[in-house]
Design a protein around this motif. Sequence first.
Motif, mmCIF file in Angstrom:
data_model
loop_
_atom_site.group_PDB
_atom_site.id
_atom_site.type_symbol
_atom_site.label_atom_id
_atom_site.label_comp_id
_atom_site.label_asym_id
_atom_site.label_seq_id
_atom_site.Cartn_x
_atom_site.Cartn_y
_atom_site.Cartn_z
ATOM 1 N N LEU A 20 0.830 -1.202 0.000
ATOM 2 C CA LEU A 20 0.000 0.000 0.000
ATOM 3 C C LEU A 20 0.867 1.254 0.000
ATOM 4 O O LEU A 20 0.568 2.229 -0.709
ATOM 5 N N GLY A 21 1.944 1.241 0.782
ATOM 6 C CA GLY A 21 2.864 2.380 0.795
ATOM 7 C C GLY A 21 3.488 2.610 -0.571
ATOM 8 O O GLY A 21 3.623 3.749 -1.037
ATOM 9 N N PHE A 22 3.854 1.515 -1.236
ATOM 10 C CA PHE A 22 4.412 1.611 -2.586
ATOM 11 C C PHE A 22 3.393 2.198 -3.553
ATOM 12 O O PHE A 22 3.708 3.093 -4.338
ATOM 13 N N GLU A 23 2.161 1.692 -3.498
ATOM 14 C CA GLU A 23 1.105 2.199 -4.383
ATOM 15 C C GLU A 23 0.852 3.687 -4.150
ATOM 16 O O GLU A 23 0.653 4.440 -5.099
ATOM 17 N N LEU A 24 0.841 4.098 -2.885
ATOM 18 C CA LEU A 24 0.619 5.515 -2.577
ATOM 19 C C LEU A 24 1.776 6.378 -3.073
ATOM 20 O O LEU A 24 1.564 7.494 -3.554
ATOM 21 N N SER A 25 2.992 5.871 -2.935
ATOM 22 C CA SER A 25 4.164 6.671 -3.318
ATOM 23 C C SER A 25 4.239 6.912 -4.829
ATOM 24 O O SER A 25 4.837 7.878 -5.265
ATOM 25 N N ARG A 26 3.647 6.050 -5.597
ATOM 26 C CA ARG A 26 3.691 6.204 -7.058
ATOM 27 C C ARG A 26 2.295 6.357 -7.652
ATOM 28 O O ARG A 26 2.081 6.038 -8.809
ATOM 29 N N PHE A 27 1.391 6.894 -6.872
ATOM 30 C CA PHE A 27 -0.003 7.021 -7.300
ATOM 31 C C PHE A 27 -0.108 7.882 -8.549
ATOM 32 O O PHE A 27 0.387 8.996 -8.601
ATOM 33 N N GLU A 28 -0.748 7.342 -9.554
ATOM 34 C CA GLU A 28 -0.966 8.071 -10.798
ATOM 35 C C GLU A 28 -2.437 8.168 -11.150
ATOM 36 O O GLU A 28 -2.796 8.743 -12.168
ATOM 37 N N GLY A 29 -3.275 7.574 -10.358
ATOM 38 C CA GLY A 29 -4.703 7.625 -10.635
ATOM 39 C C GLY A 29 -5.174 6.395 -11.381
ATOM 40 O O GLY A 29 -4.423 5.472 -11.662
ATOM 41 N N ARG A 71 -13.023 11.975 -9.988
ATOM 42 C CA ARG A 71 -13.763 11.286 -8.937
ATOM 43 C C ARG A 71 -13.173 9.897 -8.669
ATOM 44 O O ARG A 71 -12.960 9.497 -7.528
ATOM 45 N N LEU A 72 -12.886 9.163 -9.754
ATOM 46 C CA LEU A 72 -12.297 7.831 -9.596
ATOM 47 C C LEU A 72 -10.916 7.906 -8.954
ATOM 48 O O LEU A 72 -10.585 7.081 -8.097
ATOM 49 N N ASP A 73 -10.107 8.878 -9.356
ATOM 50 C CA ASP A 73 -8.785 9.053 -8.754
ATOM 51 C C ASP A 73 -8.903 9.352 -7.263
ATOM 52 O O ASP A 73 -8.174 8.774 -6.446
ATOM 53 N N ASP A 74 -9.803 10.266 -6.918
ATOM 54 C CA ASP A 74 -10.004 10.602 -5.502
ATOM 55 C C ASP A 74 -10.462 9.396 -4.703
ATOM 56 O O ASP A 74 -9.948 9.137 -3.606
ATOM 57 N N ASP A 75 -11.423 8.657 -5.232
ATOM 58 C CA ASP A 75 -11.933 7.475 -4.534
ATOM 59 C C ASP A 75 -10.840 6.432 -4.334
ATOM 60 O O ASP A 75 -10.699 5.863 -3.253
ATOM 61 N N TRP A 76 -10.065 6.188 -5.384
ATOM 62 C CA TRP A 76 -9.004 5.183 -5.308
ATOM 63 C C TRP A 76 -7.927 5.615 -4.324
ATOM 64 O O TRP A 76 -7.467 4.826 -3.498
ATOM 65 N N PHE A 77 -7.514 6.880 -4.365
ATOM 66 C CA PHE A 77 -6.492 7.371 -3.440
ATOM 67 C C PHE A 77 -6.989 7.309 -1.998
ATOM 68 O O PHE A 77 -6.256 6.888 -1.108
ATOM 69 N N ARG A 83 -6.842 2.459 3.871
ATOM 70 C CA ARG A 83 -6.389 1.085 4.135
ATOM 71 C C ARG A 83 -4.986 1.094 4.725
ATOM 72 O O ARG A 83 -4.693 0.392 5.682
ATOM 73 N N TYR A 84 -4.103 1.911 4.170
ATOM 74 C CA TYR A 84 -2.739 2.022 4.673
ATOM 75 C C TYR A 84 -2.734 2.483 6.137
ATOM 76 O O TYR A 84 -2.054 1.901 6.980
ATOM 77 N N GLN A 85 -3.513 3.515 6.424
ATOM 78 C CA GLN A 85 -3.549 4.046 7.789
ATOM 79 C C GLN A 85 -4.116 3.022 8.771
ATOM 80 O O GLN A 85 -3.613 2.892 9.891
ATOM 81 N N ALA A 86 -5.141 2.273 8.357
ATOM 82 C CA ALA A 86 -5.734 1.270 9.237
ATOM 83 C C ALA A 86 -4.752 0.141 9.527
ATOM 84 O O ALA A 86 -4.588 -0.270 10.688
ATOM 85 N N VAL A 87 -4.087 -0.344 8.503
ATOM 86 C CA VAL A 87 -3.109 -1.430 8.695
ATOM 87 C C VAL A 87 -1.953 -0.933 9.547
ATOM 88 O O VAL A 87 -1.506 -1.619 10.470
ATOM 89 N N LYS A 88 -1.479 0.280 9.268
ATOM 90 C CA LYS A 88 -0.360 0.845 10.028
ATOM 91 C C LYS A 88 -0.729 0.996 11.506
ATOM 92 O O LYS A 88 0.055 0.655 12.390
ATOM 93 N N GLU A 89 -1.922 1.493 11.764
ATOM 94 C CA GLU A 89 -2.366 1.669 13.149
ATOM 95 C C GLU A 89 -2.439 0.332 13.882
ATOM 96 O O GLU A 89 -1.985 0.218 15.019
#
Length: 161
Positions: A20-29, A71-77, A83-89
Motif C-alpha cells: 500500500l505504501g508503494f502504491e501511494l508513493s507512485r499514485f498516478e490515478g 472522482r475515480l482518482d479521488d476514490d481510489w487514493f 487502508r494504509y492508515q488502518a493497517v499501520k495503526e
Amino acid sequence: MEIEKLFKEYRSWKKDMGLLGFELSRFEGVPYEDVIRSMCLGQPQGEKVQGGGTSDKTGNTAVKYRQVKERLDDDWFEYLLGRYQAVKEELEFFEYAVGQLSGRLPEVVRDMVMEDMTWRALSEKYSVSEAMIGKYRKKALAEMRELYLMREKTAGRYLLD
C-alpha cells in the motif's frame, strides 16, 4: 480483534502495508482505459431530454471525462490511504502491545511472530522446552487480550462522551 489471528497474519499485514505504501508513493490515478470503460458501461441517470439547438458533444464529453477521472482518482487514493492508515495503526498497536508484555515475553513473541522463528529454534535460543514456548505463547496471548480490551474500552468511552 482476535489476537491469535494477528500472531498468524503479522507478516502478511507487513507485506500489505509495504504494498500500500508503494502504491501511494507512485499514485498516478485510475488508468484512462478504466475511466472510458466505466463511462461506456454506465447507465444514464434520470430522464434524458433532448433540447433544441447545437450541442458541443466533444466538449461535454471531455468535461464529463475529466469529472469522472477526478472522482475515480479521488476514490481510489482515499481507499489506498485509508487502508494504509488502518493497517499501520493496527501494526503499531500490536508492536506496542508486544513491548508491554511481562518478563521475557516481548523477546519471545518478537522472535516467534515478527522473525517467524520455529518453536524448535525458539526453544534452543531461550534454552527451554517447546512446551514452555507454548506456555509463553499462551501467556502472551492472555496479556495482549487485556491490552486490546483496554484499548476498546478507551475507544468506547470516547465514543460515548
